[in-house]
Design an enzyme around this catalytic site. Structure first.
Site, PDB file in Angstrom:
ATOM      1  N   LYS A  34       0.830  -1.206   0.000  1.00 41.52           N
ATOM      2  CA  LYS A  34       0.000   0.000   0.000  1.00 41.52           C
ATOM      3  C   LYS A  34       0.866   1.258   0.000  1.00 41.52           C
ATOM      4  O   LYS A  34       2.075   1.199   0.257  1.00 41.52           O
ATOM      5  CB  LYS A  34      -0.934  -0.007   1.215  1.00 41.52           C
ATOM      6  CG  LYS A  34      -0.224  -0.030   2.555  1.00 41.52           C
ATOM      7  CD  LYS A  34      -1.215  -0.143   3.698  1.00 41.52           C
ATOM      8  CE  LYS A  34      -0.495  -0.177   5.038  1.00 41.52           C
ATOM      9  NZ  LYS A  34      -1.420  -0.221   6.174  1.00 41.52           N
ATOM     10  N   ARG A 129     -10.352  -0.018  15.157  1.00 41.83           N
ATOM     11  CA  ARG A 129     -10.367   0.783  13.939  1.00 41.83           C
ATOM     12  C   ARG A 129     -11.310   0.095  12.958  1.00 41.83           C
ATOM     13  O   ARG A 129     -12.465   0.465  12.850  1.00 41.83           O
ATOM     14  CB  ARG A 129      -8.944   0.928  13.390  1.00 41.83           C
ATOM     15  CG  ARG A 129      -8.794   1.953  12.285  1.00 41.83           C
ATOM     16  CD  ARG A 129      -7.339   2.137  11.904  1.00 41.83           C
ATOM     17  NE  ARG A 129      -6.739   0.898  11.397  1.00 41.83           N
ATOM     18  CZ  ARG A 129      -5.464   0.786  11.017  1.00 41.83           C
ATOM     19  NH1 ARG A 129      -4.659   1.836  11.104  1.00 41.83           N
ATOM     20  NH2 ARG A 129      -4.998  -0.358  10.559  1.00 41.83           N
ATOM     21  N   TYR A 254      15.218  30.714   6.937  1.00 46.81           N
ATOM     22  CA  TYR A 254      13.969  31.354   7.339  1.00 46.81           C
ATOM     23  C   TYR A 254      13.841  31.393   8.858  1.00 46.81           C
ATOM     24  O   TYR A 254      14.082  30.403   9.550  1.00 46.81           O
ATOM     25  CB  TYR A 254      12.768  30.603   6.769  1.00 46.81           C
ATOM     26  CG  TYR A 254      12.606  30.753   5.272  1.00 46.81           C
ATOM     27  CD1 TYR A 254      12.356  32.005   4.702  1.00 46.81           C
ATOM     28  CD2 TYR A 254      12.693  29.653   4.436  1.00 46.81           C
ATOM     29  CE1 TYR A 254      12.204  32.133   3.334  1.00 46.81           C
ATOM     30  CE2 TYR A 254      12.537  29.771   3.064  1.00 46.81           C
ATOM     31  CZ  TYR A 254      12.299  31.020   2.518  1.00 46.81           C
ATOM     32  OH  TYR A 254      12.154  31.161   1.168  1.00 46.81           O
ATOM     33  N   MET A 302      11.693  24.648   1.163  1.00 43.88           N
ATOM     34  CA  MET A 302      11.045  23.815   0.156  1.00 43.88           C
ATOM     35  C   MET A 302      12.045  23.063  -0.717  1.00 43.88           C
ATOM     36  O   MET A 302      11.852  21.889  -1.038  1.00 43.88           O
ATOM     37  CB  MET A 302      10.133  24.664  -0.733  1.00 43.88           C
ATOM     38  CG  MET A 302       9.338  23.863  -1.750  1.00 43.88           C
ATOM     39  SD  MET A 302       8.303  24.910  -2.796  1.00 43.88           S
ATOM     40  CE  MET A 302       7.103  25.486  -1.593  1.00 43.88           C
TER      41      MET A 302
END
Length: 359
Positions: A34, A129, A254, A302
């Site tokens: 998956k 679940r 940043y 990024m």
């Protein structure tokens, strides 16, 4: 020059599958693929798991992609189907389905199918679940046996919630509950995920379903795959694109999160959250250039990350390869530095990263 590359070691993949069989020698293996094979490439990985007995995916589109890629092994849908209209697709492609709630069972009973479908009945033993309640087992089991739309062999499954923690008593309790529920039902049983395979042999059953461990990563708390004889399949690399001098007391990146304490050099590497690298990797998270570790300095942006390589750069130059995780730097360690889990890092690789498959 290619920058961000995920090198996928297919020999390591095969070795890890062999290691699964050493842990659970009496069980068949349902290889879990998956989420794009945990970020490694769904079809390509499946094509190199010839020794697996079956595949497991979460959703129908993943299963269809495997069939389109020429894979003919049995495929189990771990979330089952979501609408009665899905059932002809399952039948046409020989998919096996999990049944975990009343809606699915009713849809199967009411469908008009030319042939029966293979079913796995999932029992909730403590994950809370997916899965039917223990008290529902006999009713669901009898109804599946009664409908002509399900094959006579009704396999039984559950899922562990805390198998990664050897100190937690829940796994032993789940195994005991499952064993008590399935007494007298001789069909195949499947309980163990990767952590169950490694740490809980009492829960191996006739089938095991390895996921993370197949890719060389430990599913256990505070461990690495190497401790279990596993080899990392993915090596995430990039390149140095600039080297800069930074004076003492200068802020970098940043938000100025990192400030130099002395004059140093920074290597700027072409990697960031745009490639899937964790935005919240803390100061000092290591990368490897050559054979040496160097710490991240400043915020992950990024497209770029700054790395403090010190005044003695040992010949580091633009174009040098940087290992973000792989054989020299376990992805488990990077995940800890980013307060997340290896699963997330592997699954978050973005399409901007090139894949390179190594035989």
């Amino acid at each position: 020059m290619r920058l961000a590359i995920a090198q996928i070691n297919l020999t390591a993949l095969a070795d890890n599958l062999a290691q699964v069989r050493k842990f659970a020698p009496k069980s068949k293996v349902m290889a879990v693929l998956k989420a794009n094979a945990y970020g490694h490439g769904l079809v390509k990985i499946a094509q190199h798991l010839n020794d697996a007995d079956a595949f497991a995916v979460a959703r129908i589109d993943e299963a269809l992609a495997l069939r389109a890629g020429g894979l003919t092994k049995p495929i189990v849908l771990l979330e089952g189907f979501f609408h009665q209209d899905d059932l002809p697709i399952l039948l046409a492609n020989n998919f096996q389905t999990i049944i975990h709630d009343e809606n699915q069972l009713k849809a199967l009973e009411e469908a008009s199918l030319d042939e029966p479908i293979s079913c796995w009945l999932k029992i909730n033993t403590g994950m809370h679940r997916l899965g039917i309640a223990p008290a529902q087992l006999n009713d669901f089991y009898q109804r599946l046996q009664a409908t002509s739309n399900a094959k006579d062999t009704i396999n039984l499954m559950t899922h562990f919630s805390c198998a990664d923690d050897l100190q937690d008593p829940k796994t032993a309790a789940q195994i005991a509950l499952f064993d008590s529920l399935v007494q007298g039902k001789q069909q195949a049983h499947c309980l163990s995920n990767s952590a169950g395979i490694i740490a809980w042999p009492a829960g191996h059953g006739e089938w095991v379903r390895p996921g993370l461990m197949m890719y060389g990563v430990s599913p256990m708390l505070n461990a690495t795959g190497k401790e279990h004889g596993l080899k990392p399949v993915m090596r995430l690399t990039t390149k140095v694109i600039a080297i800069r001098d930074v004076d003492a007391q200068q802020c970098v990146g940043y938000g100025g999160r990192w400030q130099s304490t002395k004059a140093t050099k920074l290597a700027v590497v072409a990697m960031g959250y745009g490639d899937g690298y964790p935005r919240h990797a803390k100061q000092g998270t290591p990368v490897v250039i050559g054979s040496k570790r160097y710490p991240i300095a400043g915020s992950v942006s990024m497209d770029m990350i700054s790395v403090d390589i010190g005044e003695n750069t040992a010949g580091i130059k633009v174009g040098d390869e940087v290992e973000m995780w792989g054989p020299k730097l376990p992805v488990e360690e990077v995940a800890q530095c980013a307060t997340t889990i290896p699963y997330e890092l592997l699954c978050n690789i973005t399409p901007r990263v090139s894949y390179e498959y190594l035989e």
